[in-house]
Design a protein around this motif. Structure first.
Motif, PDB file in Angstrom:
ATOM      1  N   ASP A  12       0.819  -1.258   0.058  1.00 55.21           N
ATOM      2  CA  ASP A  12      -0.006  -0.224   0.020  1.00 55.21           C
ATOM      3  C   ASP A  12       0.982   1.207   0.070  1.00 55.21           C
ATOM      4  N   ILE A  13       1.049   1.661  -1.234  1.00 57.00           N
ATOM      5  CA  ILE A  13       1.958   2.761  -1.164  1.00 57.00           C
ATOM      6  C   ILE A  13       1.448   4.007  -0.879  1.00 57.00           C
ATOM      7  N   THR A  14       0.048   4.166  -0.646  1.00 58.92           N
ATOM      8  CA  THR A  14      -0.632   5.169   0.016  1.00 58.92           C
ATOM      9  C   THR A  14      -0.178   5.404   1.496  1.00 58.92           C
ATOM     10  N   ASP A  15       0.018   4.531   2.221  1.00 59.84           N
ATOM     11  CA  ASP A  15       0.131   4.268   3.443  1.00 59.84           C
ATOM     12  C   ASP A  15       1.526   4.998   3.868  1.00 59.84           C
ATOM     13  N   TRP A  16       1.500   5.965   4.776  1.00 56.91           N
ATOM     14  CA  TRP A  16       2.915   6.518   5.429  1.00 56.91           C
ATOM     15  C   TRP A  16       3.801   5.417   5.906  1.00 56.91           C
ATOM     16  N   PHE A  30       8.258  -2.154  -5.251  1.00 62.49           N
ATOM     17  CA  PHE A  30       8.126  -1.558  -6.521  1.00 62.49           C
ATOM     18  C   PHE A  30       8.506  -2.561  -7.507  1.00 62.49           C
ATOM     19  N   ARG A  31       9.669  -3.297  -7.453  1.00 63.80           N
ATOM     20  CA  ARG A  31      10.008  -4.442  -8.372  1.00 63.80           C
ATOM     21  C   ARG A  31       8.692  -5.513  -8.500  1.00 63.80           C
ATOM     22  N   THR A  32       8.190  -5.754  -7.505  1.00 60.81           N
ATOM     23  CA  THR A  32       6.959  -6.453  -7.734  1.00 60.81           C
ATOM     24  C   THR A  32       5.668  -5.933  -8.248  1.00 60.81           C
ATOM     25  N   LEU A  33       5.614  -4.654  -8.192  1.00 63.24           N
ATOM     26  CA  LEU A  33       4.656  -3.768  -8.802  1.00 63.24           C
ATOM     27  C   LEU A  33       4.906  -3.760 -10.335  1.00 63.24           C
ATOM     28  N   PRO A  39      -1.054  -1.648 -14.383  1.00 65.62           N
ATOM     29  CA  PRO A  39      -0.835  -0.561 -13.264  1.00 65.62           C
ATOM     30  C   PRO A  39      -1.583  -1.085 -12.215  1.00 65.62           C
ATOM     31  N   ALA A  40      -1.083  -1.126 -10.830  1.00 69.00           N
ATOM     32  CA  ALA A  40      -2.088  -1.378  -9.751  1.00 69.00           C
ATOM     33  C   ALA A  40      -2.615  -0.153  -9.369  1.00 69.00           C
ATOM     34  N   PHE A  41      -3.908  -0.603  -8.799  1.00 72.70           N
ATOM     35  CA  PHE A  41      -4.870   0.800  -8.242  1.00 72.70           C
ATOM     36  C   PHE A  41      -4.705   1.070  -6.782  1.00 72.70           C
ATOM     37  N   PHE A  42      -4.822   2.155  -6.328  1.00 73.72           N
ATOM     38  CA  PHE A  42      -4.588   2.480  -4.856  1.00 73.72           C
ATOM     39  C   PHE A  42      -5.686   3.186  -4.440  1.00 73.72           C
ATOM     40  N   LYS A  52     -12.169  12.896  -0.131  1.00 67.97           N
ATOM     41  CA  LYS A  52     -11.317  11.944  -0.568  1.00 67.97           C
ATOM     42  C   LYS A  52     -12.055  11.507  -1.962  1.00 67.97           C
ATOM     43  N   GLY A  53     -10.845  11.243  -3.049  1.00 64.71           N
ATOM     44  CA  GLY A  53     -11.152  10.954  -4.128  1.00 64.71           C
ATOM     45  C   GLY A  53     -10.995   9.527  -4.582  1.00 64.71           C
ATOM     46  N   PRO A  54     -11.333   9.276  -5.708  1.00 64.16           N
ATOM     47  CA  PRO A  54     -11.687   7.715  -6.221  1.00 64.16           C
ATOM     48  C   PRO A  54     -10.426   6.832  -6.234  1.00 64.16           C
ATOM     49  N   GLY A  55      -9.480   7.274  -6.017  1.00 65.43           N
ATOM     50  CA  GLY A  55      -8.167   6.602  -6.213  1.00 65.43           C
ATOM     51  C   GLY A  55      -7.150   6.759  -7.340  1.00 65.43           C
TER      52      GLY A  55
END
Length: 417
Positions: A12-16, A30-33, A39-42, A52-55
């Motif tokens: 979860d690259i959104t999570d601090w 990021f290598r896994t992604l 592209p992955a969605f977050f 809060k937006g849609p992601g």
């Protein structure tokens, strides 16, 4: 699976908390992604200043980043390039200036300011860059040890940017402290933990810088000199010139982008030459022949700016991925610069890497970094002077890294000569 390795559902690259993980674990994630078929969605972060937006989609491959960058008509910057959430329009331009603009307005602003960043204009500052580097090294020699970031890396770009603009020396600390706040991410050394307080700190820092330069700009309109401020506020192309708002916002962009990112590249460079002594020896064996490649490799390896955002302007596709109008894309330069399909042994620091098509200054297109030439020059001159006079200078501890998902920053780096 090695310890610390995350599977796709756990990333979860959104999570601090992700950005506080060890550097090696983040690169592995990021290598896994990059290995995913699309592209992955977050989910977007919760912020106080916007609903809060849609992601967003994370563009992590070199090919996706380059393709999105070269299609500004399909993937715009005007909806926001430096923020995931949709900021109010005034805040968007306040902090982003022309980074958050599309043509034709972006072209107008860039046309005006690019005159001030022409090779001829930069050439005027060549001697000054050298003089500042010499002064910095004199003080390093006198001290013998200290914090490389404050003693060296931050000094050169800050003074050059301020001198270019005509900002007096007694305001340098104001510029330094407030640009630190603007790019602080969630780092408690620079900003509060409470989101409302952070928002207030950001606005106050931006306003402080804006007030500083707008006062100077008004004075230069009446009393022009040979500095960059005079060139910008008095520039007129096809009857157009910069408004006070445009000039003030551009200055925030200039001091933050031109100062902080070059500072971090120099700091990363010292850390890399310390942890890769064979590469240092290679550079010292033929400095002039290899420094160009070394600078590009530092920028690739460090990727001082981690991402920029684009927004789909219509239903379209990107390298086989179907996208809808309004979809948000984060272009992770930090990941694209480690793409195994483009860079052989991407985790190896190699100053002889050739070719080196990194996206550390952004991808191709209208938003390629306007100050890339100046940044390359400053990094070159600083390391030439350091390694000429203090060839054994080295970091004595790992870097103290900035807690940010946007800037790959080094806050402190102990050194000795």
């Amino acid at each position: 699976m090695t310890p610390g390795t995350l599977e796709p559902p756990e990333i979860d690259i959104t999570d601090w908390a992700f950005w506080a993980r060890p550097l090696s674990e983040r690169h592995e994630a990021f290598r896994t992604l990059r290995q995913l078929p699309r592209p992955a969605f977050f989910a977007e972060p919760d912020v106080t200043y916007a609903p809060k937006g849609p992601g967003y989609y994370a563009l992590v491959t070199h090919a996706d980043i380059v393709e999105a960058s070269r299609r500004p008509q399909d993937f715009c910057s005007g909806a926001g390039a430096i923020n995931i959430a949709d900021m109010p329009t005034d805040l968007n331009e306040y902090f982003g200036s022309m980074i958050n603009m599309d043509d034709p307005r972006h072209a107008k602003i860039r046309r005006i300011v690019s005159r001030a960043f022409s090779p001829r204009m930069i050439q005027r500052f060549e001697d000054q860059v050298q003089e500042v580097a010499e002064q910095v090294v004199e003080e390093v020699l006198a001290k013998g040890s200290g914090d490389f970031v404050s003693d060296v890396a931050a000094r050169l770009p800050l003074k050059i940017i301020c001198d270019m603009m005509g900002i007096p020396e007694d305001s340098y600390k104001t510029v330094f402290d407030n640009s630190n706040i603007i790019l602080a991410g969630a780092d408690p050394e620079f900003v509060a933990e409470d989101e409302n307080e952070i928002a207030l700190q950001l606005l106050t820092a931006g306003q402080t810088l804006k007030d500083l330069v707008e006062d100077l700009g008004r004075h230069r309109r009446e009393h022009p000199s040979d500095d960059l401020t005079s060139a910008l506020v008095n520039a007129n192309i096809d009857g157009e010139s910069l408004t006070d708002q445009e000039f003030g916002s551009f200055f925030i962009l200039l001091v933050v982008a031109g100062n902080e990112t070059t500072r971090n590249a120099i700091a990363h460079g010292m850390n890399l030459f310390t942890t890769n002594p064979a590469q240092r020896e290679l550079l010292l064996a033929d400095f002039e022949a290899r420094i160009g490649g070394a600078v590009e490799e530092i920028v690739r390896y460090a990727s001082p700016v981690i991402w920029m955002r684009r927004t789909a302007t219509r239903d379209t596709e990107l390298n086989g991925t179907e996208l809808k109008s309004g979809d948000k894309l984060l272009l992770y330069y930090w990941s694209g610069n480690r793409d195994e399909t483009v860079f052989k042994d991407p985790d190896v620091f190699d100053i002889t890497r050739d070719p080196n098509p990194h996206v550390g200054f952004g991808g191709p297109g209208p938003h390629f970094c306007l100050g890339a030439h100046l940044a390359r020059r400053e990094i070159t001159v600083m390391f030439r002077e350091l390694f000429r006079r203090v060839p054994n200078i080295r970091a004595t501890a790992p870097p103290d890294r900035l807690l940010s998902n946007f800037i790959n920053g080094i806050k402190h780096l102990p050194y000795e000569i």
